[in-house]
Design a protein around this motif. Structure first.
Motif, PDB file in Angstrom:
ATOM      1  N   LEU A 114      30.623 -77.583 -59.372  1.00 14.18           N
ATOM      2  CA  LEU A 114      31.703 -76.637 -59.625  1.00 14.18           C
ATOM      3  C   LEU A 114      32.028 -76.572 -61.110  1.00 14.18           C
ATOM      4  CD1 LEU A 114      34.018 -77.818 -56.703  1.00 14.18           C
ATOM      5  CD2 LEU A 114      32.521 -75.798 -56.726  1.00 14.18           C
ATOM      6  N   PRO A 115      32.692 -75.516 -61.555  1.00 19.94           N
ATOM      7  CA  PRO A 115      33.103 -75.443 -62.964  1.00 19.94           C
ATOM      8  C   PRO A 115      34.043 -76.591 -63.326  1.00 19.94           C
ATOM      9  CG  PRO A 115      33.321 -73.309 -61.886  1.00 19.94           C
ATOM     10  CD  PRO A 115      33.045 -74.300 -60.806  1.00 19.94           C
ATOM     11  N   HIS A 116      34.040 -76.949 -64.605  1.00 19.59           N
ATOM     12  CA  HIS A 116      34.924 -78.007 -65.061  1.00 19.59           C
ATOM     13  C   HIS A 116      36.368 -77.668 -64.719  1.00 19.59           C
ATOM     14  CE1 HIS A 116      31.356 -79.352 -66.910  1.00 19.59           C
ATOM     15  NE2 HIS A 116      31.416 -78.616 -68.001  1.00 19.59           N
ATOM     16  N   GLY A 117      37.084 -78.653 -64.208  1.00 20.54           N
ATOM     17  CA  GLY A 117      38.469 -78.453 -63.817  1.00 20.54           C
ATOM     18  C   GLY A 117      38.659 -78.056 -62.378  1.00 20.54           C
ATOM     19  N   CYS A 124      29.052 -83.011 -60.254  1.00 22.71           N
ATOM     20  CA  CYS A 124      28.186 -82.562 -61.340  1.00 22.71           C
ATOM     21  C   CYS A 124      28.980 -81.947 -62.492  1.00 22.71           C
ATOM     22  CB  CYS A 124      27.158 -81.553 -60.822  1.00 22.71           C
ATOM     23  SG  CYS A 124      25.960 -82.254 -59.679  1.00 22.71           S
ATOM     24  N   GLY A 125      30.285 -81.797 -62.326  1.00 19.48           N
ATOM     25  CA  GLY A 125      31.141 -81.310 -63.398  1.00 19.48           C
ATOM     26  C   GLY A 125      31.685 -82.452 -64.221  1.00 19.48           C
ATOM     27  N   ALA A 126      32.594 -82.131 -65.131  1.00 14.26           N
ATOM     28  CA  ALA A 126      33.089 -83.119 -66.090  1.00 14.26           C
ATOM     29  C   ALA A 126      34.340 -83.849 -65.636  1.00 14.26           C
ATOM     30  CB  ALA A 126      33.389 -82.424 -67.421  1.00 14.26           C
ATOM     31  N   GLU A 159      40.824 -89.702 -62.731  1.00 18.16           N
ATOM     32  CA  GLU A 159      40.259 -91.002 -63.075  1.00 18.16           C
ATOM     33  C   GLU A 159      38.733 -90.951 -63.129  1.00 18.16           C
ATOM     34  OE1 GLU A 159      41.935 -93.786 -64.010  1.00 18.16           O
ATOM     35  OE2 GLU A 159      43.639 -92.406 -63.993  1.00 18.16           O
ATOM     36  N   PRO A 160      38.124 -91.735 -64.018  1.00 17.45           N
ATOM     37  CA  PRO A 160      36.659 -91.724 -64.139  1.00 17.45           C
ATOM     38  C   PRO A 160      35.984 -92.384 -62.943  1.00 17.45           C
ATOM     39  CG  PRO A 160      37.590 -93.423 -65.552  1.00 17.45           C
ATOM     40  CD  PRO A 160      38.750 -92.635 -65.006  1.00 17.45           C
ATOM     41  N   ALA A 192      28.044 -87.286 -62.257  1.00 14.71           N
ATOM     42  CA  ALA A 192      26.776 -86.920 -62.881  1.00 14.71           C
ATOM     43  C   ALA A 192      27.034 -86.567 -64.340  1.00 14.71           C
ATOM     44  CB  ALA A 192      26.137 -85.743 -62.147  1.00 14.71           C
ATOM     45  N   PRO A 193      26.057 -86.755 -65.214  1.00 18.38           N
ATOM     46  CA  PRO A 193      26.306 -86.594 -66.651  1.00 18.38           C
ATOM     47  C   PRO A 193      26.288 -85.146 -67.105  1.00 18.38           C
ATOM     48  CG  PRO A 193      24.020 -87.157 -66.290  1.00 18.38           C
ATOM     49  CD  PRO A 193      24.687 -87.219 -64.937  1.00 18.38           C
TER      50      PRO A 193
END
Length: 346
Positions: free
Chosen positions: A76-79, A97-99, A119-120, A147-148
């Motif tokens: 999905l898109p970031h956020g 797979c997003g940030a 959280e990471p 995912a990076p």
């Protein structure tokens, strides 16, 4: 055992690549695909190359639809994924797979992304050298995996051996030739063929690219204390691929013969990250469709700098391949299951 899988964001480039890899994986069965504006359409309309999954229809991306699967992959898109993951519960192994779950530093998230901070999760570059081995060890049994970023993993893998071995300074310079598929499938003027063909277009210049804090985070894992990254990406007219040139000054008194040894030792035995013989240089064409990162390394004697070049397919090793590789590790499957080191040529 066959694991049931749902893929959210299945109509995009990253989601399509995840599906392509999962379709050939003997231990996964894709049962559900979701999208946003494309919900209700046959998957084959958006991903016509995925013939074995043509029976699937895109559904709405909601927690209720994603629940009940043993594996959930979010492309999905970031956020967009953070709020969704809060509602998924603990039953599935989830890969984002997003940030949204990559950064451990809240201030870095706010500076480069903005919006709610999440959280990471366990970070998904198995081969990345760390102070106590490789990130691979942290993925065993993980249930939440980030995912990076494609550019971030490329730059990090290219230069991390120099950091881990103590051979280079922490001021890193990276210039990347990047295919536009890394920006996603949404229609934007800079990614039109008429804008890209016959041109090379820099973007996010001057320290504004969102992958910079992720690279710094990775270099700290490799042993850096306060790394800086000058990062300049350039869009070039190839659909997919990254060729990154990453340089750093050698520390005073370092024997240049140690450089190649450090890189070769760092990735010895790694099927998906390979250091090329001396004098050979990676090409994006050689990793097309493969979960492979090829690295060439040398020393610029006049400038006293290490020069490391890396080529990856941004949609495979940069994103979807890394996600599947991490799933294999998390579930106790052979790490390379469903993945290939072989590219497609010509």
């Amino acid at each position: 055992m066959t694991y049931s899988v749902a893929v959210a964001g299945a109509s995009g480039y990253a989601g399509g690549e995840v599906l392509r890899l999962l379709a050939g994986h003997p231990d996964f069965e894709v049962r559900t695909v979701t999208a946003s504006s494309n919900a209700g359409r046959p998957l084959s309309e958006l991903q016509p190359h995925l013939r074995s999954l043509a029976h699937l229809t895109l559904q709405d991306t909601t927690p209720d639809i994603l629940r009940g699967h043993e594996v959930v992959v979010l492309a999905l898109p970031h956020g967009a994924s953070g709020a969704l993951t809060d509602e998924l519960g603990d039953d599935a192994v989830v890969v984002d797979c997003g940030a949204d779950h990559r950064l451990a530093d809240r201030a870095a998230w706010e500076a480069f992304y903005g919006g709610p901070y999440h959280e990471p999760w366990t970070y998904g570059v198995p081969e990345l050298p760390t102070g106590d081995g490789k990130l691979r060890e942290r993925l065993d049994g993980a249930t939440r995996i980030a995912a990076p970023g494609c550019n971030a993993s490329a730059v990090s893998l290219a230069i991390a051996p120099g950091i881990a071995s103590g051979l280079i300074d922490e001021e890193i310079v990276a210039v990347l030739a990047v295919g536009p598929s890394g920006a996603g499938k949404s229609l934007k003027v800079p990614y039109l063929a008429s804008e890209l063909l016959g041109s090379a277009n820099p973007y996010a210049v001057g320290g504004s690219h969102r992958h910079i804090p992720e690279i710094q985070q990775n270099l700290r894992l490799a042993g850096a204390h306060n790394p800086t990254v000058s990062f300049t990406p350039v869009l070039v007219p190839m659909a997919r691929g990254i060729l990154a040139t990453v340089t750093a000054s050698l520390k005073p008194g370092v024997d240049r013969a140690l450089v190649r040894e450090a890189w070769e030792q760092a990735y010895e035995g790694e099927p998906f990250v390979q250091v090329l013989p001396e004098g050979q240089w990676p090409r994006t064409a050689d990793v097309l469709g493969a979960n492979t990162a090829l690295i060439g390394v040398t020393v610029d004697e006049a400038a006293n700098r290490v020069v490391a070049l890396i080529a990856v397919d941004n949609l495979v090793k940069g994103t979807a391949g890394a996600a599947v590789q991490c799933l294999n590790l998390a579930l106790g499957l052979p790490e390379g299951r469903g993945l290939t080191v072989n590219g497609v040529a010509p």
